[in-house]
Design an enzyme around this catalytic site. Structure first.
Site, PDB file in Angstrom:
ATOM      1  N   GLU A 161     -36.661  19.305 -39.928  1.00 49.66           N
ATOM      2  CA  GLU A 161     -35.529  19.970 -40.592  1.00 49.66           C
ATOM      3  C   GLU A 161     -34.477  18.919 -40.884  1.00 49.66           C
ATOM      4  O   GLU A 161     -34.119  18.130 -39.995  1.00 49.66           O
ATOM      5  CB  GLU A 161     -34.958  21.070 -39.683  1.00 49.66           C
ATOM      6  CG  GLU A 161     -33.666  21.697 -40.200  1.00 49.66           C
ATOM      7  CD  GLU A 161     -33.126  22.787 -39.267  1.00 49.66           C
ATOM      8  OE1 GLU A 161     -33.946  23.467 -38.605  1.00 49.66           O
ATOM      9  OE2 GLU A 161     -31.901  22.934 -39.187  1.00 49.66           O
ATOM     10  N   GLU A 166     -23.881  21.320 -42.663  1.00 47.92           N
ATOM     11  CA  GLU A 166     -23.584  22.528 -41.904  1.00 47.92           C
ATOM     12  C   GLU A 166     -22.099  22.481 -41.589  1.00 47.92           C
ATOM     13  O   GLU A 166     -21.527  21.403 -41.413  1.00 47.92           O
ATOM     14  CB  GLU A 166     -24.323  22.554 -40.571  1.00 47.92           C
ATOM     15  CG  GLU A 166     -25.789  22.809 -40.647  1.00 47.92           C
ATOM     16  CD  GLU A 166     -26.367  22.884 -39.236  1.00 47.92           C
ATOM     17  OE1 GLU A 166     -26.651  23.991 -38.787  1.00 47.92           O
ATOM     18  OE2 GLU A 166     -26.518  21.826 -38.603  1.00 47.92           O
TER      19      GLU A 166
END
Lengths: 288, 477
Positions: A161, A166
């Site tokens: 990932e 974020e």
């Protein structure tokens, strides 16, 4: 007056060039770090047409993760993802993913999550998006990549990932870039924060990007290269460099806004809803 | 450009820095308009006051109890440099004054603060305490753009205080650099010391998500006669700061742009004063009387939460409790009857709107008969037709809940008569104001209204928490 302005503009431009030069130089502390600039575009969505995301690129992920066997998407997230235009729509040249506080299918919040799985996947290259973030305690917007799972034959975190961006809504000046893989996932991901000095990510658009090649991922906010993650980064965290899972598969793109969850904490009474993540464009360049 | 040459690369960034300043100095200026401008100097206190009046600290009037002796500087304590501001908060009984407060003023004609977004400084205390007021924009003259935050927590370590400017574009010539007021309410009367350092105007770039409000964000309604004036209270501006925390400042009306939806009924001036100007007009298309006007506001184009909707009326009014109409004298808003009564509470300020707030209600009376020789006269409501009352239940409602309003004529006398009117649970709402206009003839048993002396509110403890507002008798002219 006009002449003065021209001179000043020229000098300012010169300064900008110098500033960028300075940044690149300062982020290149040793010779092993590879700085690249890919220019051959392979995928581009400017969200200019239609009312919903172009199905040639995007599909929806719906619900709360129960169907996938991970209720709360494995993070105790509170939202139920829908494909309604209340949550995901294309408008004014933007993709708008909106988190709402409403009672829906037994959940207290709705939002949206779209992905290019099986429609656009690529190994290596530059992945970037120009985004204005939502804000407020408990909001968790993200622009990230997941590795192809070989039709379910492999599972996270082995598939890898790459979190390009974020954000915790209660930290409006900070974003985080991370990688997750075997031995370095969840709370043990390898990551770095970027702090936008004298500005915030919810008041204007910023470009979040990675440049990814064999044995490296470079993280950018706008023109600033702020981190490079390599197999050596794993070793620094006592993870075997052989657990680097970013040289052997294609990855696909995910854009979503989560509400609540382990990473961000729960919304508070002060959190203002609805909250929208606006995406001006997503662009991908090949590594050649 | 060609004339410039540089001996080494260090000169380039230096020149660049100068250029950035040069361009930023040009922002906002036009070639066509010659605008008088005021200094943009940011500093207020570093190790010394910067550009302030010779007095430096100008105290509130000692006649109000302000202590003029407790202000100074401290060469032994500083967040940065050598010296800080030292404020010794007195005890309430201090002969020099029981609290301390005042302002700092620019020594010139004022500063142009439109390029900044906040007043910032570092502050600490000798003990944890709560500082009553911190702010700016007060100049002991108009105080036009006054801003304040209240009850600021003091830490014994240095903390940065950020007080955002509600709309910087308004502050092109401001003299009010700082205001503070502090007492010992939060320390049970024990005096303490506050140190303040590095006070300046800053453009933080992280003051965002403005959310202005009037009337504390509530949508209020009111009937009012032509000629009545109502000030708008509860004016605030809320921002989200770079640390993710919200901060709400009190702001004066001058920061707001007010509008009325119907100038034939009500207008609002720059001071936030609403005037009921006329009875409204008949809409020529619908034939209906349009006698309401809604007052709303904005700051820098951002719509404020909260509104006031005025319904123009032509009423004879006898008001027991109102922000709009002159009130007749009453004995009390909670004539407590020991032993039998549990009800707590009385009139309180809620975002600039005075309301009556009861808790633990079983029954309670507003008395206006001249209790214990108070001289309050009973109300002759014989020309009135209705009782108006606004009710907000502050808890969840059960089906069996009720409120009874009971009026007494010749209260406490031998010829007393009374009548009640009951409102059922279904007619009430949790956390929402509901207006009632009750005909006096509906108070069964109230055979006379020429000497009303008490209004009871009764729930028999079915409803414990309730607020009341706009209580008046009226008849239409």
């Amino acid at each position: 007056m006009n002449n003065n302005k021209k001179v000043i503009q020229s000098l300012a431009l010169l300064t900008l060039v110098i500033a960028i030069g300075g940044i690149v130089a300062s982020c290149n502390p040793d010779d092993t770090q590879v700085v690249t600039n890919f220019t051959n575009i392979t995928m581009e969505d400017n969200f200019e047409a239609g009312e919903t995301p172009n199905p040639a690129f995007w599909s929806y992920e719906l619900g709360n993760g129960e169907a996938q066997g991970i209720p709360g998407w494995g993070n105790n997230e509170l939202q139920f993802y829908t494909n309604r235009t209340e949550n995901v729509k294309v408008e004014d040249g933007m993709l708008k993913i909106t988190a709402r506080q409403e009672s829906f299918e037994g959940f207290g919040y709705t939002s949206g999550r779209i992905l290019t799985k099986g429609k656009f996947q690529q190994k290596y290259g530059r992945f970037e998006a120009r985004i204005r973030l939502p804000w407020g305690q408990g909001l968790w917007p993200a622009f990230w990549l997941l590795g192809d799972d070989n039709d379910g034959a492999e599972i996270w975190p082995n598939i890898g990932e790459i979190d390009i961006m974020e954000n915790r809504g209660q930290e409006p000046t900070l974003i985080t870039g991370s990688v997750h893989g075997p031995g370095y996932s969840g709370g043990d991901s390898i990551n770095k924060d970027y702090d936008l000095v004298n500005d915030r990510f919810d008041t204007d658009f910023h470009i979040f990007g990675v440049e990814w090649g064999p044995n490296y991922i470079n993280y950018y906010v706008d023109d600033v290269l702020y981190n490079q993650i390599t197999p050596e980064s794993l070793e620094e965290e006592d993870v075997d460099a052989a657990n680097w899972v970013f040289n052997d598969r294609e990855f696909y793109i995910i854009l979503n806004v989560a509400v609540g969850g382990n990473y961000v904490g729960f919304p508070s009474a002060e959190t203002v809803f609805p909250q929208t993540m606006e995406v001006d464009y997503v662009r991908v360049y090949s590594a050649d | 450009m060609k004339k410039l040459s540089f001996k080494n690369h260090i000169a380039l960034p230096l020149l660049g820095l100068m250029c950035v300043f040069a361009t930023s100095c040009e922002r906002g200026y036009s070639d066509d308009i010659d605008v008088a401008t005021f200094p943009v100097s940011p500093d207020i206190f570093t190790d010394n006051p910067v550009g302030l009046t010779d007095e430096f600290f100008e105290s509130f009037d000692p006649a109000t109890g302000a202590n003029t002796e407790g202000f100074g500087t401290d060469d032994n304590v500083a967040f940065k440099g050598t010296t800080s501001i030292r404020i010794d908060v007195p005890t309430p009984s201090d002969p020099n004054g029981g609290y301390i407060g005042g302002i700092f003023r620019d020594r010139g004609d004022g500063r142009d603060l439109s390029g900044y977004d906040a007043l910032t400084f570092w502050m600490k205390g000798s003990t944890t305490a709560s500082v009553g007021t911190l702010g700016f924009g007060s100049d002991f003259e108009e105080n036009k753009y006054a801003v304040s935050i209240n009850d600021v927590e003091l830490s014994t370590d240095w903390r940065k205080i950020i007080i955002p400017i509600p709309d910087p574009s308004k502050l092109t010539q401001e003299r009010g650099m700082f205001i503070f007021s502090a007492g010992s309410q939060s320390t049970n009367g024990v005096g303490y010391t506050i140190w303040i350092d590095e006070m300046r105007w800053e453009n933080l770039g992280t003051v965002a998500q403005p959310r202005p409000a009037i009337l504390a964000g509530q949508d209020q309604t009111a009937q009012a006669n032509v000629g009545v004036e109502v000030p708008l209270g509860g004016l605030t501006q809320t921002f989200n700061l770079g640390n993710g925390q919200d901060i709400t400042v009190n702001a004066t009306p001058a920061y707001f742009d007010f509008v009325t939806s119907n100038p034939f009924v009500a207008s609002v001036n720059d001071l936030g004063l609403v005037s009921v100007d006329g009875p409204g007009e008949i809409n020529s298309e619908t034939g209906l009387l349009e006698n309401t006007a809604t007052i709303t506001a904005s700051i820098a184009g951002v719509e404020a939460a909260g509104s006031l909707t005025i319904e123009a009326s032509d009423l004879n009014i006898i008001a027991l409790f109102s922000d709009i109409y002159a009130e007749v004298p009453v004995d009390n808003y909670n004539g407590f009857y020991a032993e039998f009564q549990t009800t707590q509470g009385f009139n309180v300020d809620e975002g600039g709107n005075e309301i009556i707030d009861y808790t633990e209600l079983n029954f309670v009376a507003i008395e206006f008969y001249g209790r214990e020789g108070s001289g309050v006269q009973p109300i002759d409501a014989s020309e009135m037709t209705h009782l108006h009352i606004d009710v907000r239940v502050n808890e969840s409602l059960d089906p069996a809940d009720f409120l009874t309003f009971e009026l007494w004529n010749n209260f406490t006398l031998g010829n007393a008569v009374s009548g009640g009117f009951t409102i059922s649970s279904g007619e009430l709402a949790t956390d929402q104001w509901v207006e009632f206009d009750i005909p006096l003839t509906s108070f069964n048993g109230l055979t006379a209204t020429d000497a009303l002396g008490a209004l009871f509110t009764i729930s028999d403890a079915t409803i414990g928490a309730v607020s009341l507002d706009n209580i008046y008798f009226y008849s239409e002219n």
